[in-house]
Scaffold this active site. Structure first.
Site, PDB file in Angstrom:
ATOM      1  N   ARG A  92       0.831  -1.203   0.000  1.00  0.00           N
ATOM      2  CA  ARG A  92       0.000   0.000   0.000  1.00  0.00           C
ATOM      3  C   ARG A  92       0.869   1.257   0.000  1.00  0.00           C
ATOM      4  NH1 ARG A  92      -2.378  -3.653   3.698  1.00  0.00           N
ATOM      5  NH2 ARG A  92      -4.457  -4.343   3.093  1.00  0.00           N
ATOM      6  N   ASP A 152      -9.637  -4.161   8.433  1.00  0.00           N
ATOM      7  CA  ASP A 152      -8.730  -5.119   9.080  1.00  0.00           C
ATOM      8  C   ASP A 152      -9.391  -5.696  10.336  1.00  0.00           C
ATOM      9  OD1 ASP A 152      -5.989  -4.200   7.600  1.00  0.00           O
ATOM     10  OD2 ASP A 152      -7.198  -2.482   8.157  1.00  0.00           O
ATOM     11  N   ARG A 155     -12.057  -8.154   9.382  1.00  0.00           N
ATOM     12  CA  ARG A 155     -11.436  -9.441   9.026  1.00  0.00           C
ATOM     13  C   ARG A 155     -11.020 -10.203  10.285  1.00  0.00           C
ATOM     14  NH1 ARG A 155      -7.759  -6.515   4.348  1.00  0.00           N
ATOM     15  NH2 ARG A 155      -9.141  -6.949   2.567  1.00  0.00           N
ATOM     16  N   HIS A 179      -2.835   0.945   8.191  1.00  0.00           N
ATOM     17  CA  HIS A 179      -3.595  -0.023   7.393  1.00  0.00           C
ATOM     18  C   HIS A 179      -2.588  -0.628   6.420  1.00  0.00           C
ATOM     19  CE1 HIS A 179      -6.564  -1.988   4.981  1.00  0.00           C
ATOM     20  NE2 HIS A 179      -6.386  -1.185   3.936  1.00  0.00           N
TER      21      HIS A 179
END
Length: 316
Positions: A92, A152, A155, A179
């Site tokens: 990312r 996150d 999840r 993140h």
């Protein structure tokens, strides 16, 4: 001109993430107006047409149209999913320079419209791009929010629910930090229902910390696994953005792990990073400062350091 007491959400970027958000938003009947803006005007028009054809089956009427930046002036919330996506093998943080330039251009257009609402950012690297939007927009830090570690944490809760065979909605757990690759689980605050995870492990030897450590790795690396298989992730983040939108427009005072500006919390300043915060109609009402144990504190400090280093090299 926008009617009084009508919520307007403007979505910038009608790629897979943006459209997953729009579709979920309409299915939950959260806003009265939804404006789609994309550099590809025809794409935005096509998506608006397609979404409108499902309105007869939605729980509440939503007016959807393809618009332009002039529509932002009357918006309550602007959600940005535009930008270049993460490619296989790319982190990312690799996206930072490319997407920073795109975002500066977008925010300039929005500011010119007279927008004075709340920004919600989803594009990666989300913590850094949220900081960019805050700086470029001149809005108070409370009204610029990143999706942060909401996905996150979802999840995490899902996988813990599977592991303990408990409804994921009764799992209270959070991922905090960047993140990305330096995020961390807050085991010390994790509960299964009202029972601490430490107690759960002590009571039943079929559960182990080793299993939980592997579970977290799967949470952290989930995007890589999904991208490898289908090229991109969009349903989970789309629904995460809708959850944050609902908390804002509904003035819920809900606690969600978003990318928020730290001004001394957790011992850090001048950075956006994933932490639990109370979200309402004004944006971020309060950043909640968890009592982290020594290991968690070290991991969080490391996450902050990695983000700061990347920001220094990319934004200076």
């Amino acid at each position: 001109m926008k009617q009084q007491n009508i919520n307007r959400v403007v979505l910038i970027g009608t790629g897979a993430v943006g459209c997953s958000y729009a579709y979920s938003l309409i299915n939950q009947g959260i806003t009265e107006e939804l404006v789609l803006i994309d550099v590809n005007k025809e794409r935005a028009e096509g998506e608006a047409m397609d979404l409108n054809h499902g309105i007869p089956f939605a729980p509440a009427p939503t007016k959807v149209w393809a618009g332009d930046y002039s529509d932002c002036g009357e918006a309550d919330l602007i959600v940005i999913t535009a930008g270049l996506p993460q490619k296989p093998g790319e982190t990312r943080l690799d996206l930072v320079a490319k997407n920073t330039a795109i975002f500066k251009s977008i925010v300039k257009e929005i500011t010119a419209s007279g927008f004075d609402g709340i920004y919600l950012i989803a594009t990666n690297p989300v913590d850094i791009l949220t900081y960019v939007v805050w700086k470029e927009s001149g809005l108070p830090k409370e009204r610029v929010i990143g999706s942060g570690t909401t996905l996150d944490s979802a999840r995490f809760r899902y996988m813990l629910g599977e592991y303990f065979d408990v409804d994921t909605r009764n799992i209270h757990a959070a991922i905090i930090g960047e993140h990305g690759d330096t995020e961390l689980p807050v085991w010390s605050s994790t509960t299964i229902g009202l029972e601490s995870i430490e107690t759960k492990l002590a009571k039943n030897d079929k559960y182990s910390q080793k299993d939980l450590d592997e579970l977290f790795i799967n949470v952290r690396d989930a995007a890589y696994h999904i991208i490898e298989r289908k090229g991109a992730t969009y349903y989970g983040i789309g629904m995460s953005l809708v959850r944050i939108t609902k908390a804002i427009l509904g003035n819920e005072n809900s606690i969600l792990p978003v990318s928020a500006y730290l001004d001394g919390e957790y011992g850090h300043k001048d950075i956006y990073i994933g932490v639990p915060a109370i979200i309402n109609r004004q944006g971020i009402r309060e950043v909640l400062e968890l009592e982290l144990n020594k290991k968690e504190t070290e991991q969080f400090n490391h996450s902050v350091e990695v983000l700061q280093q990347t920001m220094r090299s990319a934004l200076n």
